[in-house]
Motif scaffolding. Structure first.
Motif, PDB file in Angstrom:
ATOM      1  N   GLU A 198      24.745  45.450  88.433  1.00 46.46           N
ATOM      2  CA  GLU A 198      26.102  45.851  88.075  1.00 46.46           C
ATOM      3  C   GLU A 198      27.059  45.442  89.176  1.00 46.46           C
ATOM      4  O   GLU A 198      26.731  45.552  90.357  1.00 46.46           O
ATOM      5  CB  GLU A 198      26.188  47.373  87.892  1.00 46.46           C
ATOM      6  N   LEU A 223      16.283  55.623  96.433  1.00 42.16           N
ATOM      7  CA  LEU A 223      17.647  56.105  96.636  1.00 42.16           C
ATOM      8  C   LEU A 223      17.787  57.578  96.274  1.00 42.16           C
ATOM      9  O   LEU A 223      18.884  58.118  96.260  1.00 42.16           O
ATOM     10  CB  LEU A 223      18.623  55.252  95.831  1.00 42.16           C
ATOM     11  N   TYR A 226      29.958  50.505  94.185  1.00 38.64           N
ATOM     12  CA  TYR A 226      28.851  51.443  94.419  1.00 38.64           C
ATOM     13  C   TYR A 226      29.357  52.838  94.709  1.00 38.64           C
ATOM     14  O   TYR A 226      29.016  53.782  94.017  1.00 38.64           O
ATOM     15  CB  TYR A 226      27.924  50.952  95.544  1.00 38.64           C
ATOM     16  N   ILE A 227      30.150  52.980  95.753  1.00 40.09           N
ATOM     17  CA  ILE A 227      30.785  54.266  96.016  1.00 40.09           C
ATOM     18  C   ILE A 227      32.138  54.192  95.337  1.00 40.09           C
ATOM     19  O   ILE A 227      32.891  53.267  95.561  1.00 40.09           O
ATOM     20  CB  ILE A 227      31.024  54.466  97.520  1.00 40.09           C
ATOM     21  N   ALA A 258      27.257  43.336  94.021  1.00 34.91           N
ATOM     22  CA  ALA A 258      26.390  43.449  92.859  1.00 34.91           C
ATOM     23  C   ALA A 258      25.204  44.300  93.257  1.00 34.91           C
ATOM     24  O   ALA A 258      24.414  43.913  94.103  1.00 34.91           O
ATOM     25  CB  ALA A 258      25.932  42.074  92.416  1.00 34.91           C
ATOM     26  N   THR A 259      25.115  45.484  92.670  1.00 34.16           N
ATOM     27  CA  THR A 259      24.001  46.359  93.006  1.00 34.16           C
ATOM     28  C   THR A 259      22.985  46.349  91.870  1.00 34.16           C
ATOM     29  O   THR A 259      23.307  45.996  90.746  1.00 34.16           O
ATOM     30  CB  THR A 259      24.482  47.807  93.235  1.00 34.16           C
ATOM     31  N   GLY A 260      21.762  46.740  92.214  1.00 36.77           N
ATOM     32  CA  GLY A 260      20.689  46.717  91.231  1.00 36.77           C
ATOM     33  C   GLY A 260      20.221  45.293  91.011  1.00 36.77           C
ATOM     34  O   GLY A 260      20.730  44.357  91.595  1.00 36.77           O
ATOM     35  N   ARG A 261      19.201  45.139  90.173  1.00 34.62           N
ATOM     36  CA  ARG A 261      18.697  43.793  89.954  1.00 34.62           C
ATOM     37  C   ARG A 261      18.369  43.581  88.493  1.00 34.62           C
ATOM     38  O   ARG A 261      18.233  44.535  87.729  1.00 34.62           O
ATOM     39  CB  ARG A 261      17.458  43.566  90.800  1.00 34.62           C
ATOM     40  N   ARG A 287      22.760  58.052 101.335  1.00 31.12           N
ATOM     41  CA  ARG A 287      23.864  57.120 101.522  1.00 31.12           C
ATOM     42  C   ARG A 287      24.304  57.058 102.982  1.00 31.12           C
ATOM     43  O   ARG A 287      24.629  56.004 103.498  1.00 31.12           O
ATOM     44  CB  ARG A 287      25.051  57.523 100.646  1.00 31.12           C
ATOM     45  N   HIS A 331      19.549  45.476  85.357  1.00 34.79           N
ATOM     46  CA  HIS A 331      20.292  46.621  85.889  1.00 34.79           C
ATOM     47  C   HIS A 331      21.369  46.230  86.877  1.00 34.79           C
ATOM     48  O   HIS A 331      22.000  47.073  87.486  1.00 34.79           O
ATOM     49  CB  HIS A 331      19.317  47.611  86.535  1.00 34.79           C
ATOM     50  N   THR A 336      19.698  48.562  96.694  1.00 35.66           N
ATOM     51  CA  THR A 336      19.517  48.779  95.256  1.00 35.66           C
ATOM     52  C   THR A 336      18.704  47.663  94.624  1.00 35.66           C
ATOM     53  O   THR A 336      18.162  47.826  93.540  1.00 35.66           O
ATOM     54  CB  THR A 336      20.876  48.872  94.528  1.00 35.66           C
ATOM     55  N   MET A 390      20.157  53.861  88.318  1.00 37.37           N
ATOM     56  CA  MET A 390      19.958  53.459  89.699  1.00 37.37           C
ATOM     57  C   MET A 390      21.256  53.592  90.499  1.00 37.37           C
ATOM     58  O   MET A 390      21.259  53.892  91.678  1.00 37.37           O
ATOM     59  CB  MET A 390      19.462  52.025  89.726  1.00 37.37           C
ATOM     60  N   ASN A 391      22.351  53.347  89.826  1.00 39.39           N
ATOM     61  CA  ASN A 391      23.630  53.429  90.530  1.00 39.39           C
ATOM     62  C   ASN A 391      24.126  54.858  90.576  1.00 39.39           C
ATOM     63  O   ASN A 391      24.843  55.305  89.693  1.00 39.39           O
ATOM     64  CB  ASN A 391      24.672  52.583  89.814  1.00 39.39           C
ATOM     65  N   ASN A 392      23.762  55.571  91.613  1.00 41.89           N
ATOM     66  CA  ASN A 392      24.281  56.929  91.670  1.00 41.89           C
ATOM     67  C   ASN A 392      25.541  56.930  92.520  1.00 41.89           C
ATOM     68  O   ASN A 392      25.517  57.247  93.696  1.00 41.89           O
ATOM     69  CB  ASN A 392      23.227  57.918  92.179  1.00 41.89           C
TER      70      ASN A 392
END
Lengths: 687, 207
Positions: free
Chosen positions: A175, B86, A179-180, A167-170, B57, A173, B79, B1-3
């Motif tokens: 998600e 980032l 991520y990659i 879970a990225t972001g907070r 990254r 936001h 994140t 934010m999620n790139n």
């Protein structure tokens, strides 16, 4: 053991249980999203709130351990309001797109919103939207629907052992994703679709194919590997729409591999749906009476010693029994169900997984020899990982170094390391010595080598030297990779006397034209170019290597199309059920063989499947114990000799394509391409 | 934010410099053996400092590898916290607090001064690459509100004029005075002491 009171009922429960589990013991339904009994507790969805006396706020029952004298209430006004409140918050950012959502009809959120939710929405602001993620060819994502229960993240990390989801972001936001951008590298990734309580993760191959209420559900057994996972086959009309796992703590818990789940689209392609006979060099469609009389005549007129039969990896016990009776009836003993030439067969303990799959939960040392359990039996590998995570298991591997999702001691690439262990010189032999319940897992590929019998002998010596065999524990295990193998060996579908030929012998004799007729029962994993000039009868359901070479094709039924018996690698007798009728003119396999014998001098003495099964019990009494592990005797097996120092080769080269069904599956082809790094091809075709 | 796609600014590779490596190893020794993943946050900070204030990254992957943890776990941390950047940022990262106490004390003026002086909006970097302007949540200096943080320093008790002056000084390479801009040492009352104004040594007064 603490005593607690739930809704005025006193109950004594085991220490360490959670309040939610205690409520379940009393049959109280507690709604939940993030809690799952096979995953760690997250406690973040807050749906399981209940009231606890002397606590000013409701408590999350999934994360609260029971305590002596606790008084819990699950049906008060406070609990009702708490659930309504949580549900209202969850629905704030959930799109109300149930009519176009694949999860509709089998959605936890939908069901629980009906049962515990507020009856209308008070939310007027904008909803958030989240970009969809790419997780590979099997899992389709609509991330706006995600309620952040984190079940998929915990599954990937804990069960599958591929910590790639997070879970990225907070806050708003946050998600869930990788991520990659990348496909999940797990053979169990399809299970996150089952775990997802909403429609955020759905099955990509099944997308928009059917609604859950249109499907007919048949409980059956999987044959894609030798584990024999319990599955549910969902059909609509004559079509298998999808395959889902069934809960079976003894075998697959509630997981199945991606091949088990998604190879089913191969059931619609490359199928043999009518009999064919080779006339003037080309396969020509014929009718049943014609092909049966031709095959019967050939069988009657050929010398028994000039015939042979090989059973494939997906063959059921009934048809192998019928074929064995048919062939021995005409004096042919050249039978083999071991397409890979595995050097096992006489002593039952030598070819089954004696410890049982559930037994892994008690093992404290495992030595894996010449086996990649992650590919040969992904569900069993998850079981090893589960035991490994308790910290009470030491694992050693002899064979190719691989990522097995747990740490192990690599003892060597070739069988020579077995001798080191036997000599007691290596560090791991100390571990095996000290272990109470040590196991050795021998891969089916390890005994399929030319020196397989010697490796089998050495493995038995290991088991005996390290006292793996006792009254209540048998640590010697052969991990089969073919669903038919144990059943075939139990029925004695192998060369029955010293002069009879095994698979290797059959191919050798056939390539020098010493055989006149070869009966292939779904045998496609042999080198069909070595069959020489023999008349080849192929009975099976897919047009693969066997059918291409065949002179007569008898269309049989796939595993979803027949009531059949399979024996899994543990020696557990299991029954698969017919979910759809065989395709076109195809018939159930044992009945085809019975029909052939009907045109011959001595018809087989059974007319119904019940009689066939009675005959199976006569041959081997284990067939009377359905779904049970039968106690068997330890014996002497293997052959002493010198070991070839060649490194162990994996039994499976490509996890996604191992048999006629998965080779015909488009989904499995996509998985193969993705696994080989050809991600782009799939992404493009997806849009 | 999620790139999640490839960032054009992304570096090709990253490796700790000698100094950073020593600092990183010192951080790791603070935690028990086998628990080195606990050092992920200070290590990300070290990596960010080495990369001129942002985390490419490759640096996150390097830290993950360094601490023997799955990369996704590092991405989750990086994140989650707004202190990790980032994407590339300017030489000076101007973070304006606009939360309630600062807003009541005039953060609107501070914001306006920043935008006017730097010619950029929140989330943008000035064309010469010197300044990046961010709007942040409470930085915990409410007693001296309104305030901004520039790189590692706090500038407090601001108004539009002092803000502009700080930014101008930075732009020409000066070192503006950090902390309170109205002469406070700490968070004592601005108008001088209102209580405890005379020293009353115990025993000297009338009982």
């Amino acid at each position: 053991m603490p005593t607690i009171t739930i809704d005025d009922v006193e109950i004594e429960v085991e220490r360490g249980l959670t309040v939610l589990q205690a409520c379940e013991l009393l049959g109280k339904e507690i709604p939940r999203f993030c809690y799952h009994e096979r995953l760690s507790v997250a406690g973040n969805c807050r749906m399981c709130l209940v009231e606890m006396d002397r606590s000013p706020k409701p408590i999350a029952s999934c994360a609260m351990p029971v305590g002596e004298g606790m008084i819990i209430r699950t049906n008060t006004e406070m609990v009702k309001k708490a659930r309504e409140g949580v549900m209202e918050f969850l629905l704030i950012n959930h799109p109300l797109d149930c009519p176009i959502c694949d999860q509709g009809g089998e959605c936890d959120l939908q069901d629980q919103a009906m049962a515990y939710g507020f009856d209308k929405s008070r939310y007027l602001e904008n909803k958030r939207a989240v970009k969809d993620k790419y997780l590979g060819p099997l899992v389709s994502t609509i991330m706006t629907r995600c309620i952040h229960c984190t079940r998929c993240i915990r599954f990937a990390q804990e069960i599958a052992g591929v910590p790639e989801l997070g879970a990225t972001g907070r806050g708003e936001h946050m998600e869930v994703g990788t991520y990659i951008e990348k496909a999940l590298t797990s053979e169990l990734s399809g299970n996150i679709v089952d775990l997802c309580p909403v429609g955020a993760l759905t099955s990509k191959p099944y997308a928009f194919n059917a609604r859950s209420w249109e499907l007919e559900k048949t409980e059956s057994i999987d044959v894609m590997d030798a584990i024999g996972s319990s599955i549910r086959v969902d059909t609509r009309g004559s079509e298998v729409m999808r395959i889902l796992p069934r809960n079976n703590d003894n075998v697959n818990e509630e997981w199945i591999s991606d091949k088990t789940r998604h190879a089913c689209d191969g059931l619609k392609r490359q199928r043999l749906d009518r009999p064919y006979l080779r006339k003037n060099g080309t396969l020509t469609p014929v009718n049943w009476p014609e092909i049966i009389s031709v095959v019967a005549q050939k069988l009657s007129n050929t010398n028994g010693e000039k015939m042979a039969a090989i059973a494939g990896n997906l063959s059921d016990c009934e048809s192998m029994l019928a074929l064995k009776d048919l062939m021995t009836g005409v004096g042919c003993n050249n039978l083999d169900c071991r397409q890979d030439n595995g050097a096992v067969g006489d002593v039952r303990a030598s070819y089954i997984f004696n410890s049982t799959i559930a037994g892994i939960d008690h093992a404290d040392a495992i030595l894996i020899i010449g086996c990649n359990p992650r590919w040969e039996a992904p569900v069993l590998n998850a079981r090893i990982r589960k035991r490994y995570l308790t910290g009470q298991l030491n694992i050693g591997l002899i064979g190719t170094k691989l990522d097995l999702t747990y740490k192990y001691q690599h003892l060597g690439d070739d069988p020579g390391s077995i001798d080191d262990l036997l000599a007691g010189s290596s560090e791991f032999s100390q571990i095996l010595n000290k272990a109470d319940r040590p196991m050795v897992i021998l891969g089916s590929g390890a005994v399929a080598r030319l020196d397989g019998a010697v490796i089998l002998f050495k493995a038995r010596q290991l088991a005996e030297k390290f006292e793996m065999i006792s009254d209540d524990w048998n640590g010697f295990n052969l991990l089969q990779s073919a669903a038919s193998r144990v059943g075939g060996l139990d029925l004695g579908f192998k060369p029955n006397n010293n002069s009879a030929l095994d698979t290797l012998g059959i191919l050798k004799a056939a390539s020098s034209d010493k055989l006149d007729l070869i009966y292939l029962l779904g045998a496609d994993e042999i080198d069909a170019s070595k069959l020489g000039n023999a008349f080849v009868v192929y009975q099976g359901h897919h047009g693969d290597t066997g059918a291409h070479r065949a002179d007569a094709i008898l269309p049989g039924a796939a595993y979803t199309e027949k009531n059949a018996t399979y024996v899994n690698t543990e020696g557990r007798i299991q029954r698969a059920s017919m979910a759809t009728l065989p395709l076109g003119d195809a018939k159930e396999d044992w009945s085809i063989i019975r029909a052939i014998s009907g045109s011959m001098a001595n018809p087989l003495p059974y007319d119904t499947i019940a009689q066939v099964r009675q005959r199976m019990i006569e041959i081997n009494p284990v067939f009377s114990s359905i779904d049970e592990i039968v106690d068997i005797e330890w014996g002497i097996f293997g052959k002493d000799g010198t070991i070839d120092k060649e490194t162990f080769e994996p039994a499976i080269k490509n996890f996604y394509m191992t048999d006629t069904i998965s080779r015909a599956s488009i989904t499995m082809a996509e998985c193969t391409a993705t696994a080989n790094g050809d991600v782009f091809a799939e992404v493009v075709s997806d849009d | 934010m999620n790139n999640s796609n490839h960032d054009p600014h992304d570096l090709e590779q990253f490796i700790f410099s000698e100094d950073t490596l020593a600092a990183a190893n010192a951080e790791i020794t603070k935690y028990p053996e086998g628990r080195q993943a606990s050092a992920v946050m200070p290590l990300l900070d070290l990596a960010q400092r080495q990369c001129n204030g942002w985390l490419p990254r490759v640096a996150m992957d390097y830290v993950a590898d360094f601490l023997d943890m799955p990369p996704i776990k590092v991405y989750e941390v990086a994140t989650f916290y707004t202190m990790y950047n980032l994407a590339p940022i300017g030489k000076y990262h101007v973070q304006v607090c606009t939360n309630l106490p600062c807003w009541l004390r005039g953060s609107d003026d501070v914001t306006a001064a920043c935008k006017k002086n730097l010619g950029i909006e929140f989330g943008q970097t000035s064309s010469n690459g010197d300044f990046t302007l961010s709007e942040v949540e409470c930085l915990g200096a409410c007693v001296n509100a309104p305030m901004i943080q520039i790189n590692d320093d706090y500038y407090e008790d601001l108004d539009g004029i002092t803000t502009a002056s700080i930014l101008t000084q930075l732009a020409i390479g000066d070192n503006p005075q950090t902390g309170s801009q109205v002469g406070r040492n700490s968070c004592e009352p601005t108008g001088g002491l209102t209580t405890l104004t005379e020293i009353n040594i115990r025993g000297s007064g009338e009982e």
